[in-house]
Design an enzyme around this catalytic site. Structure first.
Site, PDB file in Angstrom:
ATOM      1  N   LYS A  18       0.823  -1.215   0.000  1.00 25.12           N
ATOM      2  CA  LYS A  18       0.000   0.000   0.000  1.00 25.12           C
ATOM      3  C   LYS A  18       0.855   1.263   0.000  1.00 25.12           C
ATOM      4  CE  LYS A  18      -2.362  -0.983   3.726  1.00 25.12           C
ATOM      5  NZ  LYS A  18      -1.723  -2.290   4.043  1.00 25.12           N
ATOM      6  N   ARG A  89      -9.953   2.111   9.496  1.00 27.23           N
ATOM      7  CA  ARG A  89      -9.542   0.784   9.981  1.00 27.23           C
ATOM      8  C   ARG A  89     -10.733  -0.064  10.420  1.00 27.23           C
ATOM      9  NH1 ARG A  89      -4.201  -0.074  10.540  1.00 27.23           N
ATOM     10  NH2 ARG A  89      -2.800   1.719  10.535  1.00 27.23           N
ATOM     11  N   ARG A 123      12.297  -9.567   4.851  1.00 25.11           N
ATOM     12  CA  ARG A 123      12.839  -8.213   4.994  1.00 25.11           C
ATOM     13  C   ARG A 123      13.997  -8.198   5.987  1.00 25.11           C
ATOM     14  NH1 ARG A 123       7.709  -4.107   5.245  1.00 25.11           N
ATOM     15  NH2 ARG A 123       7.579  -4.869   7.385  1.00 25.11           N
ATOM     16  N   ARG A 156      13.571  -7.585  11.817  1.00 29.11           N
ATOM     17  CA  ARG A 156      12.826  -6.917  12.873  1.00 29.11           C
ATOM     18  C   ARG A 156      11.889  -7.907  13.568  1.00 29.11           C
ATOM     19  NH1 ARG A 156      10.054  -1.778  10.160  1.00 29.11           N
ATOM     20  NH2 ARG A 156       8.770  -3.507   9.467  1.00 29.11           N
ATOM     21  N   ARG A 167      -0.385 -10.666  12.608  1.00 30.11           N
ATOM     22  CA  ARG A 167      -0.792  -9.408  11.954  1.00 30.11           C
ATOM     23  C   ARG A 167      -1.839  -9.673  10.881  1.00 30.11           C
ATOM     24  NH1 ARG A 167       4.649  -6.828   9.989  1.00 30.11           N
ATOM     25  NH2 ARG A 167       3.330  -5.123   9.270  1.00 30.11           N
TER      26      ARG A 167
END
Length: 212
Positions: A18, A89, A123, A156, A167
């Protein structure tokens, strides 16, 4: 650059791209890219009947919906056109948004769970300078070492597989009802988010152009 300045909302799970695509929309249509976080930071001392965003942020608390709503309304009042990313949201925020502005199109970047996990768990970020890499899509020249400063590349905590799956679960729980809200309103368009950023952008631009 397009001469039209549309009102666009981008939806999608974490890792859908996004942020990347919002920047493309902002540049192509010359509209501001509005995120909840940026809007809150830019207006953290704005007085509302519930207090200022700063009070909640400094206490480490979630900023309540009514405060977020007022901040976003302020951000949207700046001119013609926008691309919204990260707001609304939930359906309550979506209903508030419908009262203050008319969306031209809501684009859902639909990405498979396996692709999201691959994107986010791969990542890596440099511990020293913060440069970003991906083990598959954008690897460093030397594994585990930053090209820019030679610092150590780390994963991370919120990019581990267990955290990513959580998530995704939270996204489905909180955001899917909103997807149905916009589908029923007849403004939702699904974009295949599994492709390359260039492929996704080509389909997204075509979809926005068709809507305006």
């Amino acid at each position: 650059m397009s001469e039209s300045q549309p009102n666009v909302l981008l939806l999608g799970p974490p890792g859908a791209g996004k942020g990347t695509q919002s920047v493309n929309v902002a540049e192509e249509y010359d509209v501001p890219h509005i995120t909840t976080g940026d809007a809150l930071r830019a207006n953290k001392d704005m007085e509302t009947e519930y207090g200022t965003p700063r009070e909640f942020m400094e206490a480490g608390e979630l900023v309540p919906d009514p405060v977020v709503n007022e901040i976003v309304a302020e951000a949207l009042s700046g001119g013609e056109g926008y691309v919204l990313d990260g707001y609304p949201r939930n359906t309550e925020q979506a209903e508030y948004l419908a009262d203050i502005t008319a969306l031209d199109v809501v684009c859902l970047l639909a990405v498979s769970e396996s692709e999201i996990i691959k994107r986010l768990t791969g990542r890596r970020v440099c511990k020293e300078c913060g440069a970003n890499y991906h083990v598959e899509f954008n690897p460093p020249k030397e594994e585990g070492v930053c090209d820019e400063c030679g610092g150590e590349l780390i994963q991370r905590k919120d990019d581990t597989e267990d955290t990513v799956k959580e998530r995704i679960r939270v996204y489905h729980e909180s955001t899917e009802p909103m997807v149905e809200y916009y589908r029923e309103a007849g403004v939702l368009e699904e974009i295949d988010g599994d492709g390359t950023p260039e492929e996704v952008w080509a389909e997204l631009r075509e979809t926005i152009d068709a809507a305006i």
